[in-house]
Design a protein around this motif. Structure first.
Motif, short mmCIF file in Angstrom:
data_model
loop_
_atom_site.label_atom_id
_atom_site.label_comp_id
_atom_site.label_asym_id
_atom_site.label_seq_id
_atom_site.Cartn_x
_atom_site.Cartn_y
_atom_site.Cartn_z
N ILE A 90 81.01 53.45 30.53
CA ILE A 90 80.19 54.65 30.33
C ILE A 90 80.71 55.74 31.26
O ILE A 90 80.93 55.52 32.45
CB ILE A 90 78.69 54.39 30.57
N ASP A 91 80.99 56.90 30.69
CA ASP A 91 81.36 58.05 31.51
C ASP A 91 80.15 58.51 32.30
O ASP A 91 79.00 58.36 31.87
CB ASP A 91 81.88 59.18 30.62
N ASP A 94 77.44 60.64 30.50
CA ASP A 94 76.91 60.24 29.20
C ASP A 94 75.62 59.43 29.36
O ASP A 94 75.25 59.04 30.47
CB ASP A 94 77.95 59.43 28.43
N LEU A 95 74.97 59.16 28.23
CA LEU A 95 73.68 58.45 28.23
C LEU A 95 73.71 57.32 27.22
O LEU A 95 74.24 57.47 26.13
CB LEU A 95 72.53 59.41 27.87
N TRP A 96 73.12 56.20 27.59
CA TRP A 96 72.92 55.10 26.66
C TRP A 96 71.48 55.10 26.17
O TRP A 96 70.55 55.37 26.93
CB TRP A 96 73.18 53.76 27.34
N CYS A 155 84.76 56.09 24.32
CA CYS A 155 84.87 55.20 25.47
C CYS A 155 83.51 54.67 25.90
O CYS A 155 83.36 53.48 26.20
CB CYS A 155 85.53 55.94 26.64
N SER A 156 82.50 55.51 25.94
CA SER A 156 81.19 55.11 26.44
C SER A 156 80.44 54.19 25.49
O SER A 156 79.32 53.77 25.78
CB SER A 156 80.33 56.34 26.74
N LEU A 199 73.93 54.64 19.55
CA LEU A 199 73.40 53.98 20.75
C LEU A 199 73.85 54.67 22.04
O LEU A 199 73.49 54.23 23.13
CB LEU A 199 73.82 52.51 20.76
N THR A 200 74.63 55.74 21.90
CA THR A 200 75.13 56.50 23.04
C THR A 200 75.06 57.98 22.73
O THR A 200 75.23 58.38 21.58
CB THR A 200 76.59 56.11 23.35
#
Length: 250
Positions: A90-91, A94-96, A155-156, A199-200
């Motif tokens: 996760i960068d 960013d948000l999950w 990537c995240s 989901l991200t």
């Protein structure tokens, strides 16, 4: 049995967003995780923030580079300290979504080693930009598919099974090292499966490479020629697929 997810991050001058990133990890319905962060010598309060987080949450493992080496060095530093059965990325801006880990691990089951999901785009304040990525994808993606960028593969969104990729190391590129890494893994014959659920949330910041199409194109060509070692005409073929999808992909 070890089911821990080692979450890999590199941070640099993310004081405005890294707390929200941590909170999205903390909110996961799957709780057996460790967050491994390497700060790339931030000159704002990022390191102080993650130090405070680490002091209050033993699942957070932090380190700091002595100088600004770039995200590849930082991510590799984090990977080298991972102990989990899975690697997730996760960068640090960013948000999950809360069920990200739970849903994706269930999707992987016992047989899938490389998976990614759809995501949406948000602005610097977290507002939706009304755009989704990889939501209409399905199935699996090979090395040849990803040379032609048939999926974005953010990537995240990625989770890898650690035992399948025991010597994972990102190439020493200042940008695009994640894409180059996925190509390297797929070149071995592995495939990447998409879970087409959002989901991200990927944050788009002013001045980021995600906004600079010329830099992205130059990076793409460099990876084809210098990292993958493709011949000129093979590189040109793949680049034309990449350019077409960049223009017409919805």
């Amino acid at each position: 049995m070890n089911k821990t997810v080692s979450i890999i991050s590199a941070s640099f001058n993310d004081e405005d967003h890294i707390l929200a990133t941590y909170e999205s990890i903390q909110a996961q319905t799957f709780t057996d995780w460790e967050w491994i962060v390497t700060d790339d010598c931030s000159n704002d309060k990022t390191y102080e923030l993650i130090k405070r987080i680490s002091d209050n949450d033993p699942r957070v493992n932090i380190s700091r580079n002595p100088a600004n080496f770039g995200s590849a060095v930082s991510r590799n530093n984090s990977i080298s300290r991972a102990s989990g059965a899975y690697l997730a990325f996760i960068d640090s801006d960013d948000l999950w979504h809360p069920e990200k880990l739970e849903r994706q691990l269930a999707f992987m089951g016992e047989n899938i080693s490389f998976t990614f999901t759809a995501y949406d785009l948000i602005d610097k304040t977290g507002n939706s930009l009304g755009k989704t990525v990889d939501l209409n994808q399905s199935g699996l993606f090979t090395y040849e598919d990803m040379l032609r960028k048939k999926a974005t593969l953010g990537c995240s969104t990625v989770i890898l099974r650690s035992e399948t990729f025991p010597k994972l190391e990102m190439p020493m590129l200042r940008t695009g090292q994640d894409y180059a890494t996925w190509l390297g893994l797929l070149r071995t014959g592995e495939v990447a499966y998409v879970l087409p659920e959002i989901l991200t949330s990927y944050r788009i910041l002013p001045g980021s490479i995600s906004r600079n199409k010329v830099k992205k194109a130059k990076r793409q060509w460099q990876i084809y020629r210098e990292v993958e070692g493709l011949r000129f005409f093979k590189s040109l073929e793949c680049f034309l697929f990449y350019a077409w999808r960049a223009v017409f992909r919805k």
